[in-house]
Design a protein around this motif. Structure first.
Motif, short mmCIF file in Angstrom:
data_model
loop_
_atom_site.label_atom_id
_atom_site.label_comp_id
_atom_site.label_asym_id
_atom_site.label_seq_id
_atom_site.Cartn_x
_atom_site.Cartn_y
_atom_site.Cartn_z
N GLN A 157 52.77 84.53 26.68
CA GLN A 157 52.20 83.21 26.41
C GLN A 157 52.34 82.28 27.62
OE1 GLN A 157 53.92 81.70 22.80
NE2 GLN A 157 52.83 83.17 21.51
N THR A 158 53.49 82.27 28.25
CA THR A 158 53.72 81.41 29.42
C THR A 158 52.79 81.81 30.56
OG1 THR A 158 56.03 81.17 28.78
CG2 THR A 158 55.45 80.55 31.03
N GLN A 169 55.86 86.38 23.29
CA GLN A 169 56.35 85.14 23.89
C GLN A 169 56.26 85.16 25.41
OE1 GLN A 169 57.20 82.37 22.19
NE2 GLN A 169 57.43 81.31 24.13
N GLN A 170 56.66 86.27 26.05
CA GLN A 170 56.66 86.31 27.51
C GLN A 170 55.24 86.26 28.08
OE1 GLN A 170 57.93 88.91 25.70
NE2 GLN A 170 57.17 90.85 26.49
N VAL A 201 49.17 80.76 29.76
CA VAL A 201 48.94 79.32 29.92
C VAL A 201 48.78 78.97 31.40
CG1 VAL A 201 50.03 77.04 29.70
CG2 VAL A 201 50.05 78.62 27.77
N ILE A 202 49.65 79.51 32.25
CA ILE A 202 49.57 79.24 33.69
C ILE A 202 48.27 79.79 34.27
CG2 ILE A 202 50.61 79.79 35.94
CD1 ILE A 202 53.36 79.70 34.45
#
Length: 145
Positions: A99-100, A96-97, A103-104
Motif C-alpha cells: 500500500q505504501t 500493507q507493505q 501510494v508513492i
C-alpha cells in the motif's frame, strides 16, 4: 448458519465484508492502471506521428529543434510512466507493505502525467500540421520567390 451462530459471531460478518471491499479495491486499482496504460499508448502513438511529421519536414519547420526536443521528452516520459504502470500493476494493495509503495508510485505517476500533459499542450500550441502529405508545405514554400 443457524440463528444462534449468526448472533454469536457478528465479527465474522464484518471481517468478510471488509475482505470483499479490499478485494474490490484491488480490482478497481488494477483496472484503473490498465485504462491509464491504454491512454498512455494512445498518446505515445500520437507523439510518434508528430515525430514522424517533424522529421519529414525537417529544419524548414519554424520550431524544428523545439518540437523535436518536446516530442522526444514526451515520449521518454511516457515510457517511464509505462514502466511505472507495470510496477504498480504488480502490487497488491490488500497487503500493507504494498500500500505504501502504491501510494508513492501513484503520486509519482500523477506528477509525470501532469508534466506530459503540459508538454503536449505546448506541442499542440506550436501547430504541428497533420496531413497525409506534409511535404506539400515545402513544395509551396520553395515555389514562392
Amino acid at each position: 448458519m443457524s440463528m444462534a451462530e449468526s448472533f454469536a459471531s457478528p465479527q465474522k460478518h464484518v471481517t468478510n465484508a471488509w475482505q470483499m471491499k479490499a478485494m474490490d479495491a484491488n480490482r478497481y486499482a488494477t483496472k484503473k492502471t490498465i485504462a491509464q496504460g491504454m491512454l498512455d499508448i494512445a498518446l505515445l502513438t500520437a507523439n510518434a506521428s508528430q515525430l514522424k511529421y517533424i522529421l519529414q519536414v525537417g529544419e524548414q519547420h519554424q520550431f524544428y529543434k523545439l518540437m523535436l526536443i518536446l516530442i522526444s521528452l514526451s515520449i521518454v516520459m511516457q515510457l517511464l510512466v509505462g514502466i511505472l504502470f507495470v510496477v504498480i500493476g504488480s502490487l497488491n494493495i490488500n497487503r500493507q507493505q504494498d500500500q505504501t509503495a502504491a501510494v508513492i508510485l501513484n503520486d509519482v505517476i500523477l506528477v509525470v502525467v501532469f508534466i506530459i500533459s503540459v508538454v503536449n499542450v505546448i506541442i499542440s500550441g506550436f501547430g504541428i500540421e497533420y496531413s497525409s502529405q506534409p511535404l506539400r508545405l515545402l513544395d509551396q514554400h520553395e515555389k514562392t520567390p
